[in-house]
Design an enzyme around this catalytic site. Structure first.
Site, mmCIF file in Angstrom:
data_model
loop_
_atom_site.group_PDB
_atom_site.id
_atom_site.type_symbol
_atom_site.label_atom_id
_atom_site.label_comp_id
_atom_site.label_asym_id
_atom_site.label_seq_id
_atom_site.Cartn_x
_atom_site.Cartn_y
_atom_site.Cartn_z
ATOM 1 N N CYS A 1 0.739 -1.340 0.093
ATOM 2 C CA CYS A 1 0.075 0.039 -0.073
ATOM 3 C C CYS A 1 0.965 1.247 0.002
ATOM 4 C CB CYS A 1 -0.956 0.136 1.355
ATOM 5 S SG CYS A 1 -1.955 1.421 1.304
ATOM 6 N N HIS B 1 -9.173 -3.011 -3.378
ATOM 7 C CA HIS B 1 -8.257 -2.374 -2.457
ATOM 8 C C HIS B 1 -8.662 -0.964 -2.101
ATOM 9 C CE1 HIS B 1 -3.977 -1.730 -0.819
ATOM 10 N NE2 HIS B 1 -4.423 -0.478 -1.060
ATOM 11 N N GLU B 2 -8.886 -0.235 -3.359
ATOM 12 C CA GLU B 2 -9.253 1.239 -3.315
ATOM 13 C C GLU B 2 -10.615 1.324 -2.494
ATOM 14 O OE1 GLU B 2 -5.617 1.457 -5.060
ATOM 15 O OE2 GLU B 2 -6.637 2.687 -3.742
ATOM 16 N N HIS C 1 -10.176 1.293 1.087
ATOM 17 C CA HIS C 1 -9.734 2.551 1.735
ATOM 18 C C HIS C 1 -10.783 3.636 2.129
ATOM 19 C CE1 HIS C 1 -5.343 2.350 2.003
ATOM 20 N NE2 HIS C 1 -5.184 2.075 0.491
HETATM 21 C C1 LIG Z 1 1.696 -0.502 -3.000
HETATM 22 C C2 LIG Z 1 2.163 -0.827 -4.404
HETATM 23 C C3 LIG Z 1 3.205 -2.076 -4.403
HETATM 24 C C4 LIG Z 1 3.148 0.389 -4.997
HETATM 25 C C5 LIG Z 1 0.990 -1.028 -5.155
HETATM 26 N N1 LIG Z 1 1.322 -1.460 -6.620
HETATM 27 C C6 LIG Z 1 0.964 -2.625 -7.210
HETATM 28 O O1 LIG Z 1 0.771 -3.572 -6.233
HETATM 29 N N2 LIG Z 1 1.472 -2.902 -8.430
HETATM 30 C C7 LIG Z 1 1.551 -4.135 -9.318
HETATM 31 C C8 LIG Z 1 0.757 -5.477 -8.814
HETATM 32 C C9 LIG Z 1 0.661 -6.418 -9.570
HETATM 33 F F1 LIG Z 1 0.180 -7.435 -9.228
HETATM 34 C C10 LIG Z 1 1.279 -6.309 -10.925
HETATM 35 C C11 LIG Z 1 1.757 -5.068 -11.452
HETATM 36 F F2 LIG Z 1 2.276 -5.007 -12.528
HETATM 37 C C12 LIG Z 1 1.939 -3.926 -10.445
HETATM 38 C C13 LIG Z 1 -0.006 -0.166 -5.301
HETATM 39 O O2 LIG Z 1 0.331 0.822 -5.914
HETATM 40 N N3 LIG Z 1 -1.084 -0.227 -4.506
HETATM 41 C C14 LIG Z 1 -2.113 0.935 -4.486
HETATM 42 C C15 LIG Z 1 -2.390 1.324 -3.279
HETATM 43 O O3 LIG Z 1 -2.019 1.309 -2.315
HETATM 44 N N4 LIG Z 1 -3.500 2.305 -3.205
HETATM 45 O O4 LIG Z 1 -4.381 2.443 -1.911
HETATM 46 C C16 LIG Z 1 -1.511 -1.359 -3.720
HETATM 47 C C17 LIG Z 1 -1.939 -2.442 -4.791
HETATM 48 C C18 LIG Z 1 -1.993 -3.689 -3.891
HETATM 49 C C19 LIG Z 1 -3.291 -4.489 -4.596
HETATM 50 C C20 LIG Z 1 -3.907 -3.599 -5.573
HETATM 51 C C21 LIG Z 1 -3.326 -2.209 -5.390
HETATM 52 ZN ZN LIG Z 2 -3.532 1.294 -0.442
#
Ligand SMILES: CC(C)(C)[C@H](NC(=O)Nc1cc(F)cc(F)c1)C(=O)N(CC(=O)NO)CC1CCCC1
Ligand SMILES: [Zn+2]
Length: 185
Positions: free
Chosen positions: A110, A153-154, A157
């Site tokens: 996250c 996930h969003e 939140h």
């Molecule tokens: C926290 C972070 C690790 C940067 C996460 N990115 C992510 O999971 N990227 C990803 C995953 C894959 F399975 C394949 C790929 F190509 C890239 C993310 O942006 N978030 C967004 C966030 O914190 N929103 O509040 C968390 C993710 C966890 C599951 C979905 C969103």
């Molecule tokens: Zn998050």
């Protein structure tokens, strides 16, 4: 533009609040909010911009993560088939979902959590989401795979739920009943 200093981190009580619905039609302010969330995610995936502003690359961001307790999210994610899902969505709502569950084989992280929390996070495999997109207006979106996981996930939140709340406390790596792993490429 949103940068890392605007993103609040776990421990901030606002991450545990329930965000409020946005009245429709949305005000210019609420449209700007959703667009700025999406803009962060898009900027963070641009190597030049991310490097210049020190952005952590993300695929989604929710308004409470910048301390604004309104039901708005920005998502910009490509699924394993290469389809892009890009939305600046107000009042997102999961209106139906599969019984089947999935989880990211590498677990979740996250943007508001500066540590690794190991374990599988069970998510619905398929969901239908309604909401008001700043470009498309009222939408009804059917999602599966990584986009479905990201929207869940969003939306969590917006309800004060963190991904690790959903990890099995006794055995973090016990595959959720009947769930299949989604391999991170
Ligand atoms: C926290 C972070 C690790 C940067 C996460 N990115 C992510 O999971 N990227 C990803 C995953 C894959 F399975 C394949 C790929 F190509 C890239 C993310 O942006 N978030 C967004 C966030 O914190 N929103 O509040 C968390 C993710 C966890 C599951 C979905 C969103
Ligand atoms: Zn998050």
């Amino acid at each position: 533009m949103i940068t890392m200093k605007d993103i609040i981190r776990e421990g901030d009580p606002r991450l545990r609040e329930i965000s409020s619905e946005v009245s429709l039609p949305p005000s210019a302010e609420d449209i700007h909010l959703a667009n700025s969330l999406l803009e962060y995610v898009i900027n963070s995936q641009n190597p030049e911009i991310a490097a210049e502003y020190g952005l952590r690359s993300g695929i989604g961001l929710a308004a409470p993560q910048i301390g604004i307790l309104k039901r708005a999210i920005g998502v910009h994610v490509t699924d394993l088939q290469g389809n892009l899902y890009s939305y600046a969505l107000l009042n997102p709502k999961i209106v139906s979902h599969s019984v089947e569950e999935v989880y990211l084989s590498g677990g979740e992280g996250c943007l508001s959590v500066d540590r690794d929390v190991p374990g599988y996070v069970p998510r619905y495999a398929r969901i239908t989401v309604t909401g008001f997109d700043t470009r498309l207006g009222e939408v009804k979106i059917r999602l599966k795979g990584l986009p479905a996981i990201c929207f869940q996930h969003e939306i969590d939140h917006l309800n004060g739920v963190m991904f690790y709340d959903r990890i099995n406390k006794t055995n973090p790596f016990s595959p959720p009943e009947g769930a299949s792993p989604l391999e991170r490429k």
